[in-house]
Design a protein around this motif. Structure first.
Motif, short mmCIF file in Angstrom:
data_model
loop_
_atom_site.label_atom_id
_atom_site.label_comp_id
_atom_site.label_asym_id
_atom_site.label_seq_id
_atom_site.Cartn_x
_atom_site.Cartn_y
_atom_site.Cartn_z
N ASP A 89 0.82 -1.21 0.00
CA ASP A 89 0.00 0.00 0.00
C ASP A 89 0.86 1.27 0.00
O ASP A 89 0.41 2.32 -0.45
N VAL A 90 2.07 1.18 0.58
CA VAL A 90 2.96 2.33 0.71
C VAL A 90 4.36 1.92 0.27
O VAL A 90 4.86 0.88 0.71
N LEU A 91 4.97 2.73 -0.57
CA LEU A 91 6.35 2.49 -1.00
C LEU A 91 7.24 3.59 -0.43
O LEU A 91 6.95 4.77 -0.60
N ASN A 124 -1.48 -1.13 -8.31
CA ASN A 124 -2.36 -0.70 -7.21
C ASN A 124 -2.68 0.77 -7.42
O ASN A 124 -1.87 1.64 -7.11
N PRO A 125 -3.85 1.09 -7.98
CA PRO A 125 -4.18 2.48 -8.29
C PRO A 125 -4.21 3.40 -7.07
O PRO A 125 -4.21 4.62 -7.25
N ARG A 126 -4.23 2.83 -5.88
CA ARG A 126 -4.26 3.64 -4.67
C ARG A 126 -2.93 3.59 -3.90
O ARG A 126 -2.88 3.91 -2.72
N PRO A 167 -4.92 12.82 -5.21
CA PRO A 167 -5.56 12.39 -3.96
C PRO A 167 -5.68 10.88 -3.84
O PRO A 167 -5.50 10.32 -2.75
N ARG A 168 -6.00 10.20 -4.92
CA ARG A 168 -6.20 8.76 -4.84
C ARG A 168 -4.89 8.01 -4.61
O ARG A 168 -4.86 6.96 -3.97
N SER A 169 -3.80 8.56 -5.14
CA SER A 169 -2.49 7.92 -5.05
C SER A 169 -1.44 8.99 -4.79
O SER A 169 -0.72 9.42 -5.68
#
Length: 220
Positions: A89-91, A124-126, A167-169
């Motif tokens: 979810d987070v890079l 992952n679009p988010r 905002p989404r990503s």
């Protein structure tokens, strides 16, 4: 998922900034989290291969996507699959120095950074990303053309973050570690020692805290 080059994978006998970040999140983040990635090893300078499990403290989630000598161009074809399979979810990304030193100029490296974000979002679009600019290193102190390429890339990376953030990503540009000194915070002018590990972890932690209210201010 930590993503990076030799400063992120670390070498045998080290803690790594990944360990420092895990300690910080464990102490300050209020919800559940996992450190993910398709790799777990350190680089072994004796064998010149990433086959070591000799962490200074092996009792932590050691997953990552980092490689000794690997840069943005190496990670672009890997990141999509890694994000999908690891459900990242987070890079937290620290790349660029090796690119500019051996593979690509500032413009090419920035283009690879943009391609990396596109590949991560396709998986992952988010996805949320925190990108660390190239931090001080000993070569930039003595090689003026290289220092100019580093400065140019960091400007282009900031421009890419401004262009790509949504905002989404969301995409964050972490601030360079405050007070980072290659003569104090590295063991060879490039790779972080213990104090350097803390300062790199702090750069990522402060970016996430200030922008996303994730965790608390960093404390070593």
């Amino acid at each position: 998922m930590p993503v990076g080059d030799s400063m992120t994978i670390g070498s045998a006998g080290e803690h790594t900034w990944r360990y420092r970040m895990w300690q910080h999140l464990r102490a300050t983040y209020g919800g559940p989290f996992r450190i993910v990635g398709p790799r777990e090893t350190l680089y072994d300078k004796a064998t010149e291969s990433p086959d070591s499990h000799e962490y200074a403290d092996p009792d932590f989630p050691r997953a990552h996507l980092a490689g000794w000598g690997e840069g943005w161009q190496h990670m672009v074809p890997l990141i999509g699959e890694a994000v999908r399979t690891q459900r990242a979810d987070v890079l937290l990304v620290s790349l660029g120095l090796i690119d500019l030193g051996f593979y690509t100029n500032a413009v090419q490296t920035a283009a690879n950074a943009r391609a990396f974000v596109a590949e991560a979002r396709a998986a992952n679009p988010r996805i949320h990303l925190v990108l660390l600019p190239v931090i001080p290193n000993v070569r930039a102190e003595s090689d003026a053309p290289f220092a100019a390429q580093v400065a140019a890339f960091n400007e282009l990376l900031a421009k890419a973050v401004a262009d790509l953030d949504e905002p989404r990503s969301p995409v964050l540009l972490a601030s360079p570690p405050p007070g980072y000194d290659v003569h104090h915070d590295t063991y060879d002018g490039t790779h972080p020692n213990a104090s350097g590990e803390h300062k790199i972890a702090e750069a990522f932690a402060e970016a996430m805290y200030q922008a996303w209210d994730l965790g608390e201010p960093y404390s070593a």
